[in-house]
Design an enzyme around this catalytic site. Structure first.
Site, PDB file in Angstrom:
ATOM      1  N   LYS A  95     -18.805 -32.526  -7.847  1.00  0.00           N
ATOM      2  CA  LYS A  95     -19.613 -31.568  -8.614  1.00  0.00           C
ATOM      3  C   LYS A  95     -18.906 -31.322  -9.941  1.00  0.00           C
ATOM      4  O   LYS A  95     -18.052 -30.432 -10.033  1.00  0.00           O
ATOM      5  CB  LYS A  95     -19.699 -30.231  -7.870  1.00  0.00           C
ATOM      6  CG  LYS A  95     -20.381 -30.272  -6.526  1.00  0.00           C
ATOM      7  CD  LYS A  95     -20.366 -28.867  -5.921  1.00  0.00           C
ATOM      8  CE  LYS A  95     -20.754 -28.864  -4.474  1.00  0.00           C
ATOM      9  NZ  LYS A  95     -20.574 -27.538  -3.849  1.00  0.00           N
ATOM     10  N   ASP A 134     -14.872 -30.510  -5.392  1.00  0.00           N
ATOM     11  CA  ASP A 134     -15.562 -29.323  -5.894  1.00  0.00           C
ATOM     12  C   ASP A 134     -14.707 -28.775  -7.048  1.00  0.00           C
ATOM     13  O   ASP A 134     -14.793 -29.287  -8.159  1.00  0.00           O
ATOM     14  CB  ASP A 134     -15.728 -28.349  -4.720  1.00  0.00           C
ATOM     15  CG  ASP A 134     -16.569 -27.131  -5.043  1.00  0.00           C
ATOM     16  OD1 ASP A 134     -17.582 -27.281  -5.738  1.00  0.00           O
ATOM     17  OD2 ASP A 134     -16.223 -26.025  -4.601  1.00  0.00           O
ATOM     18  N   ARG A 192     -12.207 -31.977   8.113  1.00  0.00           N
ATOM     19  CA  ARG A 192     -13.011 -32.830   8.942  1.00  0.00           C
ATOM     20  C   ARG A 192     -14.086 -33.587   8.167  1.00  0.00           C
ATOM     21  O   ARG A 192     -14.683 -34.530   8.656  1.00  0.00           O
ATOM     22  CB  ARG A 192     -13.690 -31.968  10.018  1.00  0.00           C
ATOM     23  CG  ARG A 192     -12.706 -31.538  11.112  1.00  0.00           C
ATOM     24  CD  ARG A 192     -13.226 -30.408  11.937  1.00  0.00           C
ATOM     25  NE  ARG A 192     -13.190 -29.220  11.089  1.00  0.00           N
ATOM     26  CZ  ARG A 192     -13.345 -27.984  11.567  1.00  0.00           C
ATOM     27  NH1 ARG A 192     -13.588 -27.777  12.817  1.00  0.00           N
ATOM     28  NH2 ARG A 192     -13.268 -26.943  10.764  1.00  0.00           N
ATOM     29  N   GLY A 193     -14.321 -33.133   6.938  1.00  0.00           N
ATOM     30  CA  GLY A 193     -15.483 -33.610   6.185  1.00  0.00           C
ATOM     31  C   GLY A 193     -15.580 -35.102   5.940  1.00  0.00           C
ATOM     32  O   GLY A 193     -16.667 -35.631   5.747  1.00  0.00           O
TER      33      GLY A 193
HETATM   34  P1  IMP Z   1     -12.206 -28.046  -3.723  1.00  0.00           P
HETATM   35  O1  IMP Z   1     -12.853 -26.877  -4.386  1.00  0.00           O
HETATM   36  O2  IMP Z   1     -12.386 -29.315  -4.539  1.00  0.00           O
HETATM   37  O3  IMP Z   1     -10.790 -27.778  -3.390  1.00  0.00           O
HETATM   38  O4  IMP Z   1     -12.981 -28.268  -2.365  1.00  0.00           O
HETATM   39  C1  IMP Z   1     -12.700 -27.440  -1.297  1.00  0.00           C
HETATM   40  C2  IMP Z   1     -13.409 -27.846  -0.058  1.00  0.00           C
HETATM   41  O5  IMP Z   1     -14.611 -27.101  -0.030  1.00  0.00           O
HETATM   42  C3  IMP Z   1     -13.852 -29.293   0.103  1.00  0.00           C
HETATM   43  O6  IMP Z   1     -12.870 -30.133   0.624  1.00  0.00           O
HETATM   44  C4  IMP Z   1     -14.979 -29.116   1.101  1.00  0.00           C
HETATM   45  O7  IMP Z   1     -14.468 -29.041   2.401  1.00  0.00           O
HETATM   46  C5  IMP Z   1     -15.555 -27.800   0.712  1.00  0.00           C
HETATM   47  N1  IMP Z   1     -16.771 -27.921  -0.089  1.00  0.00           N
HETATM   48  C6  IMP Z   1     -16.940 -27.716  -1.410  1.00  0.00           C
HETATM   49  N2  IMP Z   1     -18.215 -27.856  -1.782  1.00  0.00           N
HETATM   50  C7  IMP Z   1     -18.884 -28.173  -0.655  1.00  0.00           C
HETATM   51  C8  IMP Z   1     -20.275 -28.427  -0.370  1.00  0.00           C
HETATM   52  O8  IMP Z   1     -21.163 -28.443  -1.238  1.00  0.00           O
HETATM   53  N3  IMP Z   1     -20.569 -28.683   0.933  1.00  0.00           N
HETATM   54  C9  IMP Z   1     -19.645 -28.706   1.927  1.00  0.00           C
HETATM   55  N4  IMP Z   1     -18.336 -28.472   1.700  1.00  0.00           N
HETATM   56  C10 IMP Z   1     -17.971 -28.203   0.429  1.00  0.00           C
HETATM   57 MG    MG Z   2     -12.933 -30.963   2.826  1.00  0.00          MG
END
Ligand code: IMP
Ligand code: MG
Length: 178
Positions: free
Chosen positions: A131, A103, A43-44
């Site tokens: 990040k 992330d 949903r983000g």
């Molecule tokens: P990934 O680690 O790049 O696969 O990210 C996984 C998911 O974690 C992202 O799509 C976000 O939904 C969530 N996420 C990671 N870091 C944050 C943050 O700082 N705030 C909110 N959601 C986050």
């Molecule tokens: Mg997400």
């Protein structure tokens, strides 16, 4: 007791001008391509996508996909699950994935592989915040809003346990004690 709002990391005005710049860049890049399909990751990405798409001058359709990453909250172990798939073909289509945050990179990596297998005409990604310190997958978004430090961010679509998505700015959640 009323909660104190999260500290501002990226103010609303900075987000808005960066989104306008991204929209200008994307519009210019896709001018010759014809129609573009924006795929928002639920949903983000819903607020970012809503602002971005209204500033595009290139013709665009909008679809959504829902993914969930195991290990929810503030950690992720890289297991990504498709919660809601696309309802449309992407073969021969110019696809731009719109994500809120990069992330570890596992989520976007999974999604790009999933879409690539369906043979789009082109496949790019647009990510609002990244990040770099948390990267586990080598993956550079084609369009990027901001690099941020390794903190948990909320607002402008981003949540903490489902809350605070509706903040107009990007704020930092304090690290829970213990
Ligand atoms: P990934 O680690 O790049 O696969 O990210 C996984 C998911 O974690 C992202 O799509 C976000 O939904 C969530 N996420 C990671 N870091 C944050 C943050 O700082 N705030 C909110 N959601 C986050
Ligand atoms: Mg997400």
């Amino acid at each position: 007791m009323p909660e104190t709002p999260p500290d501002v990391l990226i103010p609303e005005s900075a987000i808005q001008s960066r989104v306008s710049e991204l929209a200008r860049q994307i519009s210019a890049d896709y001018q010759a391509a014809g129609e573009l399909l924006l795929i928002g990751v639920l949903r983000g990405s819903f607020i970012f996508l809503a602002d971005l798409c209204r500033r595009l001058t290139a013709p665009a359709r909008v679809e959504f996909i829902a993914l969930s990453t195991y290990g929810d909250q503030t950690t992720t172990d890289g297991q990504v699950r498709m919660v809601m798939d696309l309802r449309t073909e992407v073969r021969g289509v110019h696809v731009l994935v719109v994500e809120d945050i990069l992330d570890t990179g596992h989520t976007l990596d999974f999604l790009l592989e999933h879409l690539r297998a369906r043979d789009p005409a082109s496949l790019k990604s647009c990510v609002l915040v990244r990040k770099p310190a948390r990267a586990r997958v080598e993956l550079a978004p084609d369009y990027l809003g901001f690099d941020i430090p390794d903190v948990w961010v909320v607002g402008y679509g981003l949540d903490c346990a489902g809350r605070l998505r509706n903040l107009p700015y990007i704020g930092v959640m304090p690290v829970a004690a213990g």
